[in-house]
Motif scaffolding. Sequence first.
Motif, PDB file in Angstrom:
ATOM      1  N   LEU A  27       0.945  -1.322  -0.004  1.00 37.15           N
ATOM      2  CA  LEU A  27      -0.459   0.195  -0.188  1.00 37.15           C
ATOM      3  C   LEU A  27       0.956   1.232   0.379  1.00 37.15           C
ATOM      4  O   LEU A  27       0.005   2.322  -0.755  1.00 37.15           O
ATOM      5  N   ASN A  28       1.754   1.006   0.345  1.00 34.65           N
ATOM      6  CA  ASN A  28       2.785   2.355   0.624  1.00 34.65           C
ATOM      7  C   ASN A  28       3.586   2.388  -1.072  1.00 34.65           C
ATOM      8  O   ASN A  28       3.984   4.073  -1.189  1.00 34.65           O
ATOM      9  N   ASN A  29       3.882   1.422  -1.670  1.00 33.35           N
ATOM     10  CA  ASN A  29       5.023   1.810  -2.530  1.00 33.35           C
ATOM     11  C   ASN A  29       3.779   0.804  -4.401  1.00 33.35           C
ATOM     12  O   ASN A  29       4.570   1.777  -5.193  1.00 33.35           O
ATOM     13  N   GLU A  30       3.121   1.288  -3.790  1.00 38.34           N
ATOM     14  CA  GLU A  30       2.412   0.338  -5.384  1.00 38.34           C
ATOM     15  C   GLU A  30       1.371   1.015  -5.229  1.00 38.34           C
ATOM     16  O   GLU A  30       0.622   1.231  -3.876  1.00 38.34           O
ATOM     17  N   LYS A  31       0.326   0.974  -6.460  1.00 39.64           N
ATOM     18  CA  LYS A  31      -0.887   1.027  -6.364  1.00 39.64           C
ATOM     19  C   LYS A  31      -1.830   0.074  -7.020  1.00 39.64           C
ATOM     20  O   LYS A  31      -0.689  -1.163  -7.658  1.00 39.64           O
ATOM     21  N   ILE A  32      -2.592  -0.447  -6.557  1.00 37.91           N
ATOM     22  CA  ILE A  32      -3.326  -1.783  -6.776  1.00 37.91           C
ATOM     23  C   ILE A  32      -4.306  -1.443  -7.075  1.00 37.91           C
ATOM     24  O   ILE A  32      -4.899  -0.588  -6.297  1.00 37.91           O
ATOM     25  N   THR A  33      -4.878  -2.767  -7.287  1.00 34.12           N
ATOM     26  CA  THR A  33      -6.615  -2.404  -7.310  1.00 34.12           C
ATOM     27  C   THR A  33      -7.404  -4.111  -6.254  1.00 34.12           C
ATOM     28  O   THR A  33      -7.156  -4.805  -6.165  1.00 34.12           O
TER      29      THR A  33
END
Length: 406
Positions: A27-33
């Motif tokens: 959640l800190n370092n990537e954009k997730i679905t």
Amino acid sequence: MGNVYDILVERGYIKQLTHQEEIKELLNNEKITFYIGFDPTADSLHIGHFLPLMMMAHMQRAGHRPIALVGGGTVMIGDPSGKTDMRKMLDKETIEKNVACIKNQLSRFIDFDDGKAILANNSDWLSKLNYIEFIRDIGVHFSVNKMLTAECFKQRLEKGLSFLEFNYMLMQGYDFLELNRRYGCIMELGGDDQWSNMLAGADLIRRKEGKPAFAMTCNLLTNSEGKKMGKTEKGALWLDKKKTTPYEFYQYWRNVDDADVEKCLALLTFLPMEEVRRLGSLQGSEINEAKKVLAYEVTKLIHGEEEATRAKEASEALFGSGADMSNVPTASITKDKLNASILDVLVETKILSSKGEGRRLVQQGGLSVNDEKVTDASMIITGENFIDGSMMVKRGKKNYNRIVLE
């Protein structure tokens, strides 16, 4: 914008999660679905859906992509979680109408423009399944022994769990797999009552696709005594203003217990946490200021600014201090007179001359307490009817009386 994981923890959303360190990192370092499912069992969401919606909105604000999954397929089975009885079967027309209403409400919290969020309906894939293929392909990965220990089946096992409902976990697990394949969805969020179903989905993706998948639940909205919030005498607190008026909605939050104000501000508004703590630390009668802020902010989120302002003004006209209340006749009762019927209280305070007069008023729809029509002449008056120590009684269109609790 801080790290969304820390925001969710600080505001008190997170209850359980599958892989704490990995989720924090992601959640800190990537954009997730990620996705949350809503079964269209009614034509409106209610306050129980509010926390998952807020969690979803915080995630989207931090740049993650939400999928709002409406359960047009699963609703035909019925979720056994936390239920002692089997759910009613809904017909297709009702389900379609409910789906349309829920879509509308979701867009108050989530921005669906330009692919920033996806709205999906699981009936798109569930209704086309071939049973034999499904059982061979998906059912083989579910252990019945393990399913029977799941919290969501516990209560239903006592009364008898139908095979229909037993399928629910497979369906929800399959949804997660399907969303993973279609949209690269790697996380499911939801209320804590969904934990077993969510674990089943994450596990299925790891087995079928050999990929990581995650689940995170949010706390259920409870008061300081651990009871579920959002229940009124009329039933659930709905997000649809035809079912719960903005005024009733505002008043509910305006009257929460002092002990719950800070928690509600953290979970149900976007106010910065320093402001939440400041309001939550107010003492004595000042805490009412915090309750007004809470009621206004929550009503604004659900019904928009105009309705929130109108509800606030109506509330202040009725319960505010100052000139508008000075000419309202006021009577008082002592605490030992509580838990009597409304008619007893009104005769006791000489607002009515007889109970017969009161019954006629109720029949004609001419009696209200705190702006809510009294429909039952034997309604019991408790401490909860007194807002900041007073209760407003309205007879007919124009006659107001205030009753103060001594």
